[in-house]
Scaffold this active site. Structure first.
Site, PDB file in Angstrom:
ATOM      1  N   VAL A  82       0.854  -1.189   0.000  1.00 28.33           N
ATOM      2  CA  VAL A  82       0.000   0.000   0.000  1.00 28.33           C
ATOM      3  C   VAL A  82       0.888   1.236   0.000  1.00 28.33           C
ATOM      4  CG1 VAL A  82      -1.711   1.312   1.318  1.00 28.33           C
ATOM      5  CG2 VAL A  82      -1.886  -1.187   1.159  1.00 28.33           C
ATOM      6  N   LYS A  83       0.605   2.125  -0.944  1.00 27.51           N
ATOM      7  CA  LYS A  83       1.444   3.328  -1.087  1.00 27.51           C
ATOM      8  C   LYS A  83       0.729   4.516  -0.460  1.00 27.51           C
ATOM      9  CE  LYS A  83       4.354   4.873  -4.919  1.00 27.51           C
ATOM     10  NZ  LYS A  83       4.315   5.153  -6.354  1.00 27.51           N
ATOM     11  N   LEU A  84       1.453   5.198   0.432  1.00 27.28           N
ATOM     12  CA  LEU A  84       0.858   6.324   1.163  1.00 27.28           C
ATOM     13  C   LEU A  84       1.748   7.553   1.011  1.00 27.28           C
ATOM     14  CD1 LEU A  84       0.206   4.413   4.518  1.00 27.28           C
ATOM     15  CD2 LEU A  84      -1.543   5.083   2.857  1.00 27.28           C
TER      16      LEU A  84
END
Ligand code: E4P
Length: 216
Positions: A82-84
Protein backbone atom coordinates in the site's frame (compact mmCIF):
# COMPACT_ATOMS: atom_id res chain seq x y z
CA UNK A 1 19.83 -4.27 -5.99
CA UNK A 2 16.20 -4.93 -6.84
CA UNK A 3 14.55 -3.52 -9.95
CA UNK A 4 10.91 -2.54 -9.91
CA UNK A 5 9.24 -1.38 -13.09
CA UNK A 6 7.44 1.95 -12.76
CA UNK A 7 4.35 1.54 -14.92
CA UNK A 8 0.74 0.33 -15.02
CA UNK A 9 1.13 -0.89 -18.61
CA UNK A 10 0.61 -4.64 -18.29
CA UNK A 11 2.03 -5.43 -21.74
CA UNK A 12 5.31 -3.73 -20.77
CA UNK A 13 5.35 -5.55 -17.42
CA UNK A 14 4.77 -8.94 -19.09
CA UNK A 15 7.55 -8.23 -21.54
CA UNK A 16 10.04 -7.27 -18.83
CA UNK A 17 8.96 -10.00 -16.38
CA UNK A 18 9.93 -12.58 -19.03
CA UNK A 19 13.56 -11.39 -18.77
CA UNK A 20 13.69 -12.39 -15.09
CA UNK A 21 15.10 -8.97 -14.23
CA UNK A 22 12.04 -7.59 -12.47
CA UNK A 23 11.52 -7.83 -8.70
CA UNK A 24 8.29 -5.86 -8.42
CA UNK A 25 6.21 -3.00 -9.80
CA UNK A 26 5.30 0.51 -8.71
CA UNK A 27 2.28 2.47 -9.83
CA UNK A 28 0.85 5.83 -8.85
CA UNK A 29 -2.53 7.47 -9.53
CA UNK A 30 -1.15 9.22 -12.64
CA UNK A 31 0.08 5.90 -14.11
CA UNK A 32 -3.24 4.19 -13.31
CA UNK A 33 -5.17 7.06 -14.95
CA UNK A 34 -2.88 6.79 -18.00
CA UNK A 35 -3.71 3.07 -18.32
CA UNK A 36 -7.39 4.03 -18.71
CA UNK A 37 -8.35 0.91 -16.75
CA UNK A 38 -10.26 0.14 -13.56
CA UNK A 39 -7.91 0.53 -10.57
CA UNK A 40 -8.60 -2.79 -8.81
CA UNK A 41 -8.66 -4.71 -12.09
CA UNK A 42 -5.29 -3.45 -13.31
CA UNK A 43 -3.61 -3.91 -9.91
CA UNK A 44 -4.92 -7.49 -9.71
CA UNK A 45 -3.56 -8.25 -13.18
CA UNK A 46 -0.16 -6.71 -12.35
CA UNK A 47 0.02 -8.72 -9.11
CA UNK A 48 -0.34 -11.88 -11.17
CA UNK A 49 2.63 -10.92 -13.34
CA UNK A 50 5.20 -10.66 -10.55
CA UNK A 51 5.78 -12.37 -7.24
CA UNK A 52 7.30 -9.18 -5.87
CA UNK A 53 5.59 -6.21 -4.32
CA UNK A 54 3.24 -4.09 -6.41
CA UNK A 55 2.80 -0.61 -4.98
CA UNK A 56 -0.78 0.67 -5.25
CA UNK A 57 -1.44 4.18 -3.97
CA UNK A 58 -4.40 5.48 -1.97
CA UNK A 59 -6.11 8.65 -3.16
CA UNK A 60 -7.51 9.71 0.24
CA UNK A 61 -5.66 12.28 2.34
CA UNK A 62 -7.19 11.73 5.81
CA UNK A 63 -6.05 8.96 8.17
CA UNK A 64 -9.33 6.99 8.42
CA UNK A 65 -10.00 6.88 4.68
CA UNK A 66 -6.35 6.12 3.92
CA UNK A 67 -6.51 3.10 6.23
CA UNK A 68 -9.76 1.87 4.71
CA UNK A 69 -8.48 2.38 1.13
CA UNK A 70 -5.24 0.65 2.17
CA UNK A 71 -7.19 -2.37 3.44
CA UNK A 72 -9.17 -2.51 0.19
CA UNK A 73 -5.97 -2.42 -1.87
CA UNK A 74 -4.30 -5.04 0.31
CA UNK A 75 -7.29 -7.36 -0.19
CA UNK A 76 -6.70 -7.37 -3.97
CA UNK A 77 -3.61 -9.59 -3.67
CA UNK A 78 -1.10 -10.64 -1.03
CA UNK A 79 1.79 -8.93 -2.86
CA UNK A 80 0.20 -5.46 -2.86
CA UNK A 81 2.27 -2.84 -1.03
CA UNK A 82 0.00 0.00 0.00
CA UNK A 83 1.44 3.33 -1.09
CA UNK A 84 0.86 6.32 1.16
CA UNK A 85 1.95 9.94 0.76
CA UNK A 86 4.46 11.49 3.13
CA UNK A 87 2.05 13.52 5.28
CA UNK A 88 1.29 13.28 8.99
CA UNK A 89 -1.92 11.34 8.23
CA UNK A 90 0.03 9.16 5.81
CA UNK A 91 2.61 8.32 8.49
CA UNK A 92 -0.11 7.54 11.01
CA UNK A 93 -1.82 5.26 8.47
CA UNK A 94 1.59 3.70 7.76
CA UNK A 95 2.00 2.74 11.41
CA UNK A 96 -1.52 1.27 11.58
CA UNK A 97 -1.22 -0.75 8.37
CA UNK A 98 2.36 -1.88 9.07
CA UNK A 99 1.37 -3.06 12.55
CA UNK A 100 -1.38 -5.11 10.88
CA UNK A 101 1.24 -6.81 8.68
CA UNK A 102 0.75 -4.80 5.47
CA UNK A 103 3.80 -3.72 3.48
CA UNK A 104 3.71 0.05 3.05
CA UNK A 105 5.55 2.21 0.54
CA UNK A 106 5.79 5.81 1.70
CA UNK A 107 5.96 8.01 -1.35
CA UNK A 108 6.69 11.62 -2.34
CA UNK A 109 9.79 11.81 -0.15
CA UNK A 110 11.97 14.86 -0.77
CA UNK A 111 14.02 15.15 2.43
CA UNK A 112 16.12 12.99 4.74
CA UNK A 113 13.98 13.96 7.73
CA UNK A 114 10.86 12.76 5.91
CA UNK A 115 12.64 9.45 5.28
CA UNK A 116 13.58 9.21 8.97
CA UNK A 117 9.91 9.65 9.92
CA UNK A 118 8.79 6.99 7.43
CA UNK A 119 11.26 4.49 8.90
CA UNK A 120 10.00 5.27 12.39
CA UNK A 121 6.43 4.72 11.13
CA UNK A 122 7.40 1.19 10.07
CA UNK A 123 7.44 1.66 6.28
CA UNK A 124 8.66 -1.30 4.24
CA UNK A 125 9.88 1.14 1.55
CA UNK A 126 10.69 4.83 1.40
CA UNK A 127 10.44 6.36 -2.03
CA UNK A 128 12.67 9.41 -2.60
CA UNK A 129 11.95 11.14 -5.93
CA UNK A 130 15.28 11.81 -7.63
CA UNK A 131 14.11 13.27 -10.94
CA UNK A 132 11.66 15.72 -9.42
CA UNK A 133 14.44 17.10 -7.18
CA UNK A 134 16.80 17.37 -10.15
CA UNK A 135 14.00 19.25 -11.95
CA UNK A 136 14.27 22.03 -9.36
CA UNK A 137 18.08 22.06 -9.28
CA UNK A 138 18.48 19.99 -6.11
CA UNK A 139 20.76 16.95 -6.28
CA UNK A 140 18.41 13.98 -5.90
CA UNK A 141 21.33 11.62 -5.44
CA UNK A 142 22.54 13.45 -2.36
CA UNK A 143 19.17 12.62 -0.79
CA UNK A 144 19.65 8.89 -1.44
CA UNK A 145 23.13 9.08 0.12
CA UNK A 146 21.81 10.90 3.21
CA UNK A 147 18.99 8.42 3.72
CA UNK A 148 21.42 5.50 3.34
CA UNK A 149 23.65 6.99 6.07
CA UNK A 150 20.76 7.66 8.45
CA UNK A 151 19.17 4.22 7.97
CA UNK A 152 22.55 2.53 8.47
CA UNK A 153 23.27 4.63 11.60
CA UNK A 154 20.13 3.27 13.26
CA UNK A 155 19.82 -0.06 11.45
CA UNK A 156 16.37 0.78 10.10
CA UNK A 157 15.09 -2.01 7.88
CA UNK A 158 13.02 0.25 5.63
CA UNK A 159 14.24 -0.24 2.06
CA UNK A 160 15.27 2.75 -0.02
CA UNK A 161 13.25 2.62 -3.24
CA UNK A 162 14.80 5.21 -5.55
CA UNK A 163 11.98 6.66 -7.66
CA UNK A 164 11.36 9.31 -10.29
CA UNK A 165 14.27 7.80 -12.19
CA UNK A 166 14.61 9.37 -15.61
CA UNK A 167 17.91 8.05 -17.00
CA UNK A 168 20.41 5.21 -17.00
CA UNK A 169 22.75 7.45 -15.02
CA UNK A 170 20.12 7.76 -12.26
CA UNK A 171 20.10 3.96 -12.02
CA UNK A 172 23.90 3.75 -11.76
CA UNK A 173 24.15 6.54 -9.19
CA UNK A 174 21.33 5.02 -7.10
CA UNK A 175 23.20 1.72 -7.05
CA UNK A 176 26.44 3.48 -6.06
CA UNK A 177 24.61 5.35 -3.29
CA UNK A 178 23.27 2.07 -1.88
CA UNK A 179 19.57 2.27 -2.76
CA UNK A 180 17.97 -1.13 -2.11
CA UNK A 181 15.58 -0.84 -5.04
CA UNK A 182 15.32 1.31 -8.15
CA UNK A 183 11.90 1.72 -9.72
CA UNK A 184 12.53 2.38 -13.37
CA UNK A 185 10.28 3.27 -16.33
CA UNK A 186 10.27 0.48 -18.98
CA UNK A 187 12.13 2.50 -21.63
CA UNK A 188 14.96 3.39 -19.22
CA UNK A 189 15.17 -0.21 -18.00
CA UNK A 190 15.42 -1.56 -21.56
CA UNK A 191 18.04 1.07 -22.37
CA UNK A 192 20.38 -0.18 -19.62
CA UNK A 193 21.47 -3.12 -21.78
CA UNK A 194 22.69 -1.04 -24.72
CA UNK A 195 26.30 -0.26 -25.47
CA UNK A 196 27.64 0.50 -28.97
CA UNK A 197 30.80 -1.55 -28.32
CA UNK A 198 28.64 -4.58 -27.43
CA UNK A 199 26.83 -4.25 -30.76
CA UNK A 200 30.07 -3.71 -32.67
CA UNK A 201 31.86 -6.58 -30.92
CA UNK A 202 28.97 -8.97 -31.49
CA UNK A 203 28.76 -8.08 -35.19
CA UNK A 204 32.51 -8.80 -35.54
CA UNK A 205 32.26 -12.15 -33.69
CA UNK A 206 29.33 -13.23 -35.84
CA UNK A 207 31.07 -12.20 -39.06
CA UNK A 208 34.23 -14.12 -38.06
CA UNK A 209 32.16 -17.16 -37.09
CA UNK A 210 30.46 -17.17 -40.45
CA UNK A 211 33.73 -16.71 -42.34
CA UNK A 212 35.43 -19.49 -40.39
CA UNK A 213 32.42 -21.81 -40.52
CA UNK A 214 32.18 -21.86 -36.70
CA UNK A 215 29.07 -23.77 -35.53
CA UNK A 216 27.87 -24.62 -32.01
C1 E4P B 1 7.09 5.77 -8.40
O1 E4P B 1 6.71 5.14 -7.49
C2 E4P B 1 6.86 7.22 -8.59
O2 E4P B 1 5.52 7.50 -8.48
C3 E4P B 1 7.44 7.64 -9.90
O3 E4P B 1 8.75 7.11 -10.00
C4 E4P B 1 7.41 9.13 -10.16
O4 E4P B 1 8.15 9.41 -11.32
P1 E4P B 1 8.04 10.81 -12.09
O5 E4P B 1 8.60 11.90 -11.23
O6 E4P B 1 8.83 10.60 -13.34
O7 E4P B 1 6.57 11.02 -12.37
Amino acid sequence: MKFFVDTADTAEIKDLAATGLIDGVTTNPSLIAKSGRNFAEVIEEICGLTEGHVSAEVVATDYETMVSEGKKLQAIASNVAVKLPLTMDGLRACRTLSDAGTAVTVTLCFSANQALLAAKAGAAYISPFIGRLDDINIDGMELIEDIRTIYDNYMFETEILAASIRSANHVKLSALAGADVATVPPNVLKGLVSHPLTDKGLAAFLADAEKGGVKV
